[in-house]
Enzyme design. Sequence first.
Site, PDB file in Angstrom:
ATOM      1  N   GLY A  19     -14.675  18.527  -7.751  1.00 40.17           N
ATOM      2  CA  GLY A  19     -13.461  17.701  -7.382  1.00 40.17           C
ATOM      3  C   GLY A  19     -13.936  16.461  -6.583  1.00 40.17           C
ATOM      4  N   ASP A  39     -25.507  19.206 -11.646  1.00 44.00           N
ATOM      5  CA  ASP A  39     -24.405  20.310 -11.823  1.00 44.00           C
ATOM      6  C   ASP A  39     -24.997  21.239 -12.719  1.00 44.00           C
ATOM      7  OD1 ASP A  39     -21.988  21.558 -11.569  1.00 44.00           O
ATOM      8  OD2 ASP A  39     -21.099  19.808 -10.410  1.00 44.00           O
ATOM      9  N   LEU A  57     -27.923  25.962  -8.987  1.00 47.96           N
ATOM     10  CA  LEU A  57     -28.607  26.178  -7.588  1.00 47.96           C
ATOM     11  C   LEU A  57     -29.182  27.432  -7.207  1.00 47.96           C
ATOM     12  CD1 LEU A  57     -25.568  24.651  -5.765  1.00 47.96           C
ATOM     13  CD2 LEU A  57     -27.788  23.484  -5.862  1.00 47.96           C
ATOM     14  N   GLY A  77     -22.616  20.699  -4.076  1.00 51.80           N
ATOM     15  CA  GLY A  77     -22.571  21.773  -5.142  1.00 51.80           C
ATOM     16  C   GLY A  77     -22.378  23.079  -4.338  1.00 51.80           C
ATOM     17  N   SER A 116     -17.535  22.345   5.619  1.00 51.98           N
ATOM     18  CA  SER A 116     -16.234  22.588   5.637  1.00 51.98           C
ATOM     19  C   SER A 116     -15.580  22.823   6.931  1.00 51.98           C
ATOM     20  CB  SER A 116     -15.968  23.502   4.561  1.00 51.98           C
ATOM     21  OG  SER A 116     -14.457  23.824   4.850  1.00 51.98           O
ATOM     22  N   TYR A 141     -16.776  32.129   2.736  1.00 54.02           N
ATOM     23  CA  TYR A 141     -16.703  30.854   2.492  1.00 54.02           C
ATOM     24  C   TYR A 141     -17.175  30.048   3.884  1.00 54.02           C
ATOM     25  CZ  TYR A 141     -15.617  25.810   1.264  1.00 54.02           C
ATOM     26  OH  TYR A 141     -15.511  24.713   1.195  1.00 54.02           O
TER      27      TYR A 141
HETATM   28  C1  15L Z   1     -12.162  23.488   1.719  1.00 58.42           C
HETATM   29  O1  15L Z   1     -13.404  23.471   2.316  1.00 58.42           O
HETATM   30  C2  15L Z   1     -11.907  23.603   0.212  1.00 58.42           C
HETATM   31  O2  15L Z   1     -13.313  23.295  -0.478  1.00 58.42           O
HETATM   32  C3  15L Z   1     -10.880  22.749  -0.296  1.00 58.42           C
HETATM   33  O3  15L Z   1     -10.776  23.533  -1.828  1.00 58.42           O
HETATM   34  C4  15L Z   1      -9.556  23.072   0.504  1.00 58.42           C
HETATM   35  O4  15L Z   1      -9.293  24.351   0.410  1.00 58.42           O
HETATM   36  C5  15L Z   1      -9.937  22.575   1.914  1.00 58.42           C
HETATM   37  O5  15L Z   1     -11.154  23.068   2.402  1.00 58.42           O
HETATM   38  C6  15L Z   1      -8.930  22.614   2.811  1.00 58.42           C
HETATM   39  O6  15L Z   1      -9.120  23.499   4.054  1.00 58.42           O
HETATM   40  O7  15L Z   1      -7.672  21.993   2.469  1.00 58.42           O
END
Ligand code: 15L
Length: 277
Positions: A19, A39, A57, A77, A116, A141
């Site tokens: 995305g 990818d 990966l 990735g 993230s 995650y």
């Molecule tokens: C992320 O890290 C995710 O990749 C994405 O799909 C969303 O969930 C985003 O966080 C979020 O917190 O909105």
Amino acid sequence: MPDALERSRRIVFTGAAGGIGTMVRPLLAAAYPGLVLSDRVKPGNLRPDETFVSADLTRPDEVAKAVEGAHSVLHFGGHSTEGPWDAVLQANIVGCYNLFEAARQAGVKRIVFASSNHAVGFYPRRKKIGTDVTVRPDSRYGVSKAFGEALGALYSDKHGIAVTCLRIGNVGPRPLDVRRLSIWISPEDLVQLIRIGLDHPQVRFEILYGASDNAATWWDNSRAHKLGYRPTGKAEAFRAHAEAEQAKIGPDPVGDLFQGGTFCSAEFTNDVKRAGP
Ligand code: 15L
């Protein structure tokens, strides 16, 4: 093997079919023509100047081939949301290690790592945090993203690779709900941060928040600003839309207290007070 001139500008983008990859590639193309996309599946809309190298990966040989001759890597990735442990382990822990190690062996100079907000998702919404706080992942995650940041610090300190970790909020044309009013980032602003990671001479190891100029932010992103980040996106411009979408979702008694939202409430068995919102 790419020649010296090609190597001086060869940028490999992992997760190119995902995305974020799909949103930012066209914006990167003007400044960095000739991206090498990687990818497991080929992106559908390859530009004439882009090339594709297929890589899983979890396969060190394939990752090594993808980063061969690269000057820089944009590592987007992996598994992009919460998932079963084995999926997160393989894609984001084994896979991230394979990427950094292959990059070291290939002589890569710079890596931009898509971390993230979920590496720090258990911070309460009422608290503003900087990039120097202890990680508080909200999911397997989130743990994998904290691992990637730690790996980045190791490869920066031990091997001199300039690593920029972007704790990305939520990328898209507009914030999806009220939580995203605090963490939203436009694709254009994300490209600004990527460009800092690719080009800024001061980068050694950096953690920056991937957020636009959001009035409701929970993050102190002053380091990014010092490095020249000038976000133009403003989540408040979309408040009415975000609130209308939020009304359809309804309350989440745990997730609404914490920055990570539903990533915090999923599988939650703690006492909210003990988790400390
Ligand atoms: C992320 O890290 C995710 O990749 C994405 O799909 C969303 O969930 C985003 O966080 C979020 O917190 O909105």
